[in-house]
Design a protein around this motif. Structure first.
Motif, PDB file in Angstrom:
ATOM      1  N   VAL A 170       0.842  -1.207   0.000  1.00  0.00           N
ATOM      2  CA  VAL A 170       0.000   0.000   0.000  1.00  0.00           C
ATOM      3  C   VAL A 170       0.874   1.253   0.000  1.00  0.00           C
ATOM      4  O   VAL A 170       0.622   2.215  -0.741  1.00  0.00           O
ATOM      5  CB  VAL A 170      -0.934  -0.004   1.220  1.00  0.00           C
ATOM      6  CG1 VAL A 170      -1.654   1.342   1.357  1.00  0.00           C
ATOM      7  CG2 VAL A 170      -1.949  -1.127   1.127  1.00  0.00           C
ATOM      8  N   LEU A 171       1.909   1.262   0.821  1.00  0.00           N
ATOM      9  CA  LEU A 171       2.811   2.413   0.898  1.00  0.00           C
ATOM     10  C   LEU A 171       3.478   2.669  -0.443  1.00  0.00           C
ATOM     11  O   LEU A 171       3.537   3.823  -0.929  1.00  0.00           O
ATOM     12  CB  LEU A 171       3.861   2.153   1.985  1.00  0.00           C
ATOM     13  CG  LEU A 171       4.882   3.253   2.242  1.00  0.00           C
ATOM     14  CD1 LEU A 171       4.203   4.496   2.789  1.00  0.00           C
ATOM     15  CD2 LEU A 171       5.938   2.766   3.233  1.00  0.00           C
ATOM     16  N   ASP A 172       3.979   1.624  -1.067  1.00  0.00           N
ATOM     17  CA  ASP A 172       4.664   1.784  -2.349  1.00  0.00           C
ATOM     18  C   ASP A 172       3.706   2.232  -3.445  1.00  0.00           C
ATOM     19  O   ASP A 172       4.007   3.150  -4.229  1.00  0.00           O
ATOM     20  CB  ASP A 172       5.321   0.457  -2.734  1.00  0.00           C
ATOM     21  CG  ASP A 172       6.117   0.558  -4.023  1.00  0.00           C
ATOM     22  OD1 ASP A 172       7.244   1.111  -3.969  1.00  0.00           O
ATOM     23  OD2 ASP A 172       5.626   0.101  -5.071  1.00  0.00           O
ATOM     24  N   GLU A 173       2.535   1.611  -3.513  1.00  0.00           N
ATOM     25  CA  GLU A 173       1.567   1.947  -4.558  1.00  0.00           C
ATOM     26  C   GLU A 173       1.036   3.365  -4.384  1.00  0.00           C
ATOM     27  O   GLU A 173       0.826   4.103  -5.372  1.00  0.00           O
ATOM     28  CB  GLU A 173       0.428   0.937  -4.538  1.00  0.00           C
ATOM     29  CG  GLU A 173      -0.673   1.187  -5.571  1.00  0.00           C
ATOM     30  CD  GLU A 173      -0.193   1.098  -7.015  1.00  0.00           C
ATOM     31  OE1 GLU A 173      -0.906   1.598  -7.897  1.00  0.00           O
ATOM     32  OE2 GLU A 173       0.899   0.529  -7.248  1.00  0.00           O
ATOM     33  N   LEU A 177       0.962   9.029  -6.305  1.00  0.00           N
ATOM     34  CA  LEU A 177       1.156  10.447  -6.013  1.00  0.00           C
ATOM     35  C   LEU A 177       2.186  11.053  -6.962  1.00  0.00           C
ATOM     36  O   LEU A 177       2.031  12.207  -7.414  1.00  0.00           O
ATOM     37  CB  LEU A 177       1.598  10.626  -4.557  1.00  0.00           C
ATOM     38  CG  LEU A 177       1.808  12.071  -4.107  1.00  0.00           C
ATOM     39  CD1 LEU A 177       0.501  12.866  -4.208  1.00  0.00           C
ATOM     40  CD2 LEU A 177       2.353  12.140  -2.690  1.00  0.00           C
ATOM     41  N   LYS A 178       3.230  10.294  -7.266  1.00  0.00           N
ATOM     42  CA  LYS A 178       4.236  10.796  -8.204  1.00  0.00           C
ATOM     43  C   LYS A 178       3.614  11.058  -9.575  1.00  0.00           C
ATOM     44  O   LYS A 178       3.938  12.068 -10.241  1.00  0.00           O
ATOM     45  CB  LYS A 178       5.380   9.782  -8.300  1.00  0.00           C
ATOM     46  CG  LYS A 178       6.488  10.208  -9.245  1.00  0.00           C
ATOM     47  CD  LYS A 178       7.164  11.483  -8.757  1.00  0.00           C
ATOM     48  CE  LYS A 178       8.294  11.898  -9.675  1.00  0.00           C
ATOM     49  NZ  LYS A 178       8.954  13.163  -9.219  1.00  0.00           N
ATOM     50  N   LEU A 179       2.709  10.182 -10.003  1.00  0.00           N
ATOM     51  CA  LEU A 179       2.025  10.403 -11.281  1.00  0.00           C
ATOM     52  C   LEU A 179       1.211  11.680 -11.238  1.00  0.00           C
ATOM     53  O   LEU A 179       1.195  12.465 -12.218  1.00  0.00           O
ATOM     54  CB  LEU A 179       1.116   9.209 -11.600  1.00  0.00           C
ATOM     55  CG  LEU A 179       1.825   7.883 -11.952  1.00  0.00           C
ATOM     56  CD1 LEU A 179       0.795   6.784 -12.176  1.00  0.00           C
ATOM     57  CD2 LEU A 179       2.695   8.050 -13.192  1.00  0.00           C
ATOM     58  N   TRP A 180       0.529  11.945 -10.121  1.00  0.00           N
ATOM     59  CA  TRP A 180      -0.255  13.175  -9.994  1.00  0.00           C
ATOM     60  C   TRP A 180       0.657  14.404  -9.981  1.00  0.00           C
ATOM     61  O   TRP A 180       0.316  15.439 -10.549  1.00  0.00           O
ATOM     62  CB  TRP A 180      -1.100  13.127  -8.719  1.00  0.00           C
ATOM     63  CG  TRP A 180      -2.248  12.147  -8.821  1.00  0.00           C
ATOM     64  CD1 TRP A 180      -2.844  11.708  -9.952  1.00  0.00           C
ATOM     65  CD2 TRP A 180      -2.921  11.518  -7.739  1.00  0.00           C
ATOM     66  NE1 TRP A 180      -3.861  10.828  -9.660  1.00  0.00           N
ATOM     67  CE2 TRP A 180      -3.934  10.690  -8.295  1.00  0.00           C
ATOM     68  CE3 TRP A 180      -2.775  11.550  -6.363  1.00  0.00           C
ATOM     69  CZ2 TRP A 180      -4.794   9.928  -7.522  1.00  0.00           C
ATOM     70  CZ3 TRP A 180      -3.639  10.799  -5.585  1.00  0.00           C
ATOM     71  CH2 TRP A 180      -4.633   9.989  -6.156  1.00  0.00           C
ATOM     72  N   HIS A 181       1.795  14.277  -9.349  1.00  0.00           N
ATOM     73  CA  HIS A 181       2.744  15.391  -9.369  1.00  0.00           C
ATOM     74  C   HIS A 181       3.202  15.684 -10.790  1.00  0.00           C
ATOM     75  O   HIS A 181       3.352  16.852 -11.179  1.00  0.00           O
ATOM     76  CB  HIS A 181       3.940  15.075  -8.478  1.00  0.00           C
ATOM     77  CG  HIS A 181       3.663  15.286  -7.014  1.00  0.00           C
ATOM     78  ND1 HIS A 181       4.657  15.371  -6.076  1.00  0.00           N
ATOM     79  CD2 HIS A 181       2.504  15.454  -6.333  1.00  0.00           C
ATOM     80  CE1 HIS A 181       4.123  15.566  -4.869  1.00  0.00           C
ATOM     81  NE2 HIS A 181       2.809  15.595  -5.002  1.00  0.00           N
ATOM     82  N   CYS A 182       3.435  14.616 -11.534  1.00  0.00           N
ATOM     83  CA  CYS A 182       3.861  14.802 -12.914  1.00  0.00           C
ATOM     84  C   CYS A 182       2.758  15.443 -13.763  1.00  0.00           C
ATOM     85  O   CYS A 182       3.039  16.059 -14.817  1.00  0.00           O
ATOM     86  CB  CYS A 182       4.269  13.469 -13.538  1.00  0.00           C
ATOM     87  SG  CYS A 182       5.776  12.757 -12.811  1.00  0.00           S
ATOM     88  N   MET A 183       1.496  15.310 -13.322  1.00  0.00           N
ATOM     89  CA  MET A 183       0.358  15.919 -14.017  1.00  0.00           C
ATOM     90  C   MET A 183       0.161  17.359 -13.563  1.00  0.00           C
ATOM     91  O   MET A 183      -0.786  18.022 -14.001  1.00  0.00           O
ATOM     92  CB  MET A 183      -0.913  15.109 -13.742  1.00  0.00           C
ATOM     93  CG  MET A 183      -0.878  13.701 -14.325  1.00  0.00           C
ATOM     94  SD  MET A 183      -2.255  12.661 -13.731  1.00  0.00           S
ATOM     95  CE  MET A 183      -3.661  13.622 -14.242  1.00  0.00           C
ATOM     96  N   GLY A 184       1.047  17.836 -12.690  1.00  0.00           N
ATOM     97  CA  GLY A 184       0.962  19.214 -12.242  1.00  0.00           C
ATOM     98  C   GLY A 184       0.342  19.413 -10.878  1.00  0.00           C
ATOM     99  O   GLY A 184       0.254  20.541 -10.386  1.00  0.00           O
TER     100      GLY A 184
END
Length: 697
Positions: free
Chosen positions: A504-507, A512-519
């Motif tokens: 769960v922690l890793d996923e 969240l990293k994907l959302w950061h990359c989306m701005g």
């Protein structure tokens, strides 16, 4: 006849040598009796040589003490033969007394063989003088000397057999016995010497080529005493080593006994553990099957123990378990077996054969536990749920009995605290379902069946999305999408929650990293830590690794720990939370207000958020007690410089009130339900557009 005289000093020396030889014989008998196999044979050979040399030396010194008015000498070959006779007789004696028994017939035969041998040694030694004409013996005194040798030999054999075992007080008894035996041997020798008469004009042929008595006496005495001393010293050293070995063996036996006890008993309560229970249960099943008897097995679980353990700490929980075990034992007959098989689980084996008597026993146990416990000034109230299975009606083997009693116990817990329940076949279906679910859960992560849903969190004042809380779901291939209530307790019970929690922690960080990359760089993600995951030694390193792997700022990760978990062991919690804060992540105290927090400890926790439990938000309205509690929590958070998050917001009235009293963030079904990652972004896009329009106006 030639007149003869004796050297008093050598006579005394012969007596001392005889006494030492006798003591050596007794000591050797004790050594051989304790030895085994090849060691015993070596002790017999060495002991026989030392004892034989001692007896022969006494005889030879006695002869050297004898003086005639002519030159004397001794033939080496005949003298050596007398020594061999003494050694052979000594070995025979040691062999005889080291047998398991020494009946009277054997003792008599031994004395009749050994006595003449000793007398033969004496008269062979006399023959070594090679007198010419020969020695004239008094037949009566010769017979008397042989009789003395036989009686002395019999007495020596009997004493040696009786005193061969080493024990306290045997040293003094052996010393006295050695004195008696030495005097007897000397008496035999000098009686034999008195029987010898030397005609006038006798010549000793051995005087010309035999050993010189002058220096031979000294050599024999020194060598004999040295041999006897060496034999006794070796025996003493061996005895000391044996004593040390015995001490070590006793210590090892005690340690093994302690280890065996620990292996079969619970270290906390002292009750039999699962290993010993299964052994006794197997014996009981075999005996009952053979004699066509019945017996009862009860599976017991403490109700509310986890709450007590979480609220008051493990040390109080441990003391409570000790007191519970004492009450259970006191309420049962001594021949019944009560075992602890888990944290708060106990199993009883009873010879009770019918259901009515079994119910009476179960009720007696529940009543024994119902009375409050006084543990470290705390008055603790708990109860006992009991599941009952009777052999052979409810199980034909031990595993089936345990499984069925366990199933009955879970049904008893469902009926309410302090209930008893007999097993029924329908219960087994529920047990099988749980076992099947646990088996499937082990492969769920690897099979990609675990998924995360995300519930949005909003700023209370701005209404802007600030992040999400990751919530676990199990997309079961047959049962469909399962909420955590269906499998998290099972994961905690089996220990799988740690590996699942790490996934769960890793996923969550990956998403969240994907959302950061989306701005959406301002978003954070909240992840719940289970109690088992919180105390896992690898937690801090796992957090550091996952942040590094996904290249996330540490402050974007919020780890949520329930108030109960944080307060379970405050010192440990402080250490873990400080280590986590040192990595830069944020800490949220979840379900705040539902536990038993002490503000003294709470202010020491390195937390950044307090989450007000939904139980207080649900009935929220102006003027209610819940409103007062929420206001107090918010004021407390402001004082401790903590952000306040309210969860479970479902109405506009709740949202307005929480915003007005100063909550920082809100989450609940009114604002957004848990959803997949793709749906999460789509659902928040209209909110972003509305906020942008509001700011434009």
């Amino acid at each position: 006849m030639l007149a003869n005289t004796y050297n008093p000093l050598l006579v005394v020396c012969s007596l001392l040598v005889a006494i030492l030889a006798a003591y050596t014989a007794l000591d050797m008998a004790g050594r051989i009796a304790l030895a085994e196999g090849r060691t015993a044979r070596w002790w017999m050979i060495g002991g026989g040589c030392a004892m034989g040399l001692g007896i022969w030396s006494m005889h030879f010194v006695g002869m050297l003490a004898f003086n005639l008015p002519i030159a004397l000498g001794y033939d080496p070959a005949i003298t050596s033969l007398s020594l061999l006779i003494a050694v052979a007789a000594s070995m025979f004696a040691l062999w005889l007394v080291c047998q398991n028994t020494l009946p009277m017939p054997r003792l008599v035969v031994g004395a009749l063989l050994m006595g003449p041998a000793i007398a033969g040694m004496h008269y062979t030694g006399m023959a070594a003088m090679r007198m010419r004409p020969g020695i004239d013996y008094d037949a009566t005194l010769v017979a008397l000397s042989v009789s003395i040798a036989i009686v002395a030999s019999g007495a020596a054999l009997w004493i040696a057999f009786r005193l061969r075992q080493r024990s306290a007080g045997r040293f003094l008894l052996r010393a006295v016995a050695s004195l008696v035996m030495g005097v007897a041997i000397v008496g035999m020798h000098y009686t034999g010497m008195a029987a010898a008469h030397f005609p006038a004009g006798s010549i000793c042929d051995a005087a010309r080529d035999g050993a010189n008595p002058a220096w031979l006496a000294l050599v024999v005495i020194v060598v004999t005493l040295a041999v006897i001393a060496i034999a006794l010293i070796i025996s003493v050293l061996d005895l000391r080593m044996e004593a040390r070995t015995a001490v070590l063996a006793a210590s090892l036996a005690e340690a093994n006994k302690e280890l065996a006890y620990l292996a079969l008993h619970d270290s906390l309560t002292g009750l039999p553990n699962r290993v010993l229970l299964e052994d006794r249960l197997a014996q009981l099943v075999r005996g009952a099957r053979h004699s066509k008897r019945r017996f009862t097995l009860m599976f017991m679980d403490l109700d509310s123990f986890k709450a007590v353990n979480d609220a008051l700490g493990h040390h109080v929980g441990d003391k409570l378990l000790v007191e519970v075990s004492r009450r259970l034992r006191a309420a049962l007959p001594s021949h019944d077996t009560i075992a602890r098989v888990g944290g708060d689980e106990f199993v009883l084996l009873s010879n009770v054969e019918d259901a009515t008597a079994a119910a009476d026993v179960a009720q007696a146990l529940t009543r024994a536990i119902e009375a409050p416990f006084e543990v470290e000034t705390h008055a603790v109230h708990i109860s006992l749920s009991v599941g009952i299975a009777i052999y052979p009606d409810n199980g034909a083997d031990q595993q089936e009995l345990l499984s069925n009693a366990d199933a009955a116990m879970y049904h008893a817990k469902a009926l309410g605290s302090g209930s008893c329940c007999f097993f029924e076949p329908s219960m087994q279906a529920d047990v099988y379902e749980q076992m099947q679910l646990a088996h499937e859960l082990r492969s769920a992560v690897a099979a990609g069946e675990m998924v995360l849903h995300y519930q949005p969190k909003f700023g209370a004042a701005s209404g802007e999305a600030v992040g999400a809380e990751a919530l676990l779901r199990w997309n079961h291939p047959v049962r469909g999408l399962l909420s955590p209530d269906h499998f998290i307790p099972l994961a905690e019970k089996t220990g799988l929650i740690v590996s699942i929690g790490m996934w769960v922690l890793d996923e969550s960080c990956r998403q969240l990293k994907l959302w950061h990359c989306m701005g959406r760089t301002g978003w954070s993600i909240a992840v719940n830590l289970s109690p088992l995951q919180f105390v896992d030694d690898g937690l801090v390193k796992a957090v550091q690794d996952v942040l590094r792997r996904h290249d996330l700022p540490a402050h974007c990760l919020i780890l949520e720990v329930t108030e109960t978990t944080a307060m379970r062991d405050v010192d440990v919690s402080l250490t873990v939370l400080r280590q986590l804060r040192h990595t830069g992540v944020q800490i949220a105290i979840d379900d705040f207000g539902t536990g038993y927090s002490s503000l003294v400890y709470l202010k020491r926790l390195p937390a950044t958020e307090l989450k007000i439990d939904r139980a207080f938000v649900r009935q929220l309205s102006h003027g209610t007690e819940d409103a007062a509690i929420v206001s107090a929590v918010i004021a407390l958070g402001r004082t401790l410089n903590l952000r306040i998050v309210a969860e479970g917001v479902e109405t506009h009235q709740q949202r307005t009130y929480l915003t007005d009293v100063g909550c920082d963030m809100l989450q609940g079904f009114l604002l957004g339900r848990p959803m997949s990652a793709d749906a999460f972004v789509e659902a928040l896009m209209p909110c972003d557009a509305a906020l942008a329009a509001t700011h434009a106006r």
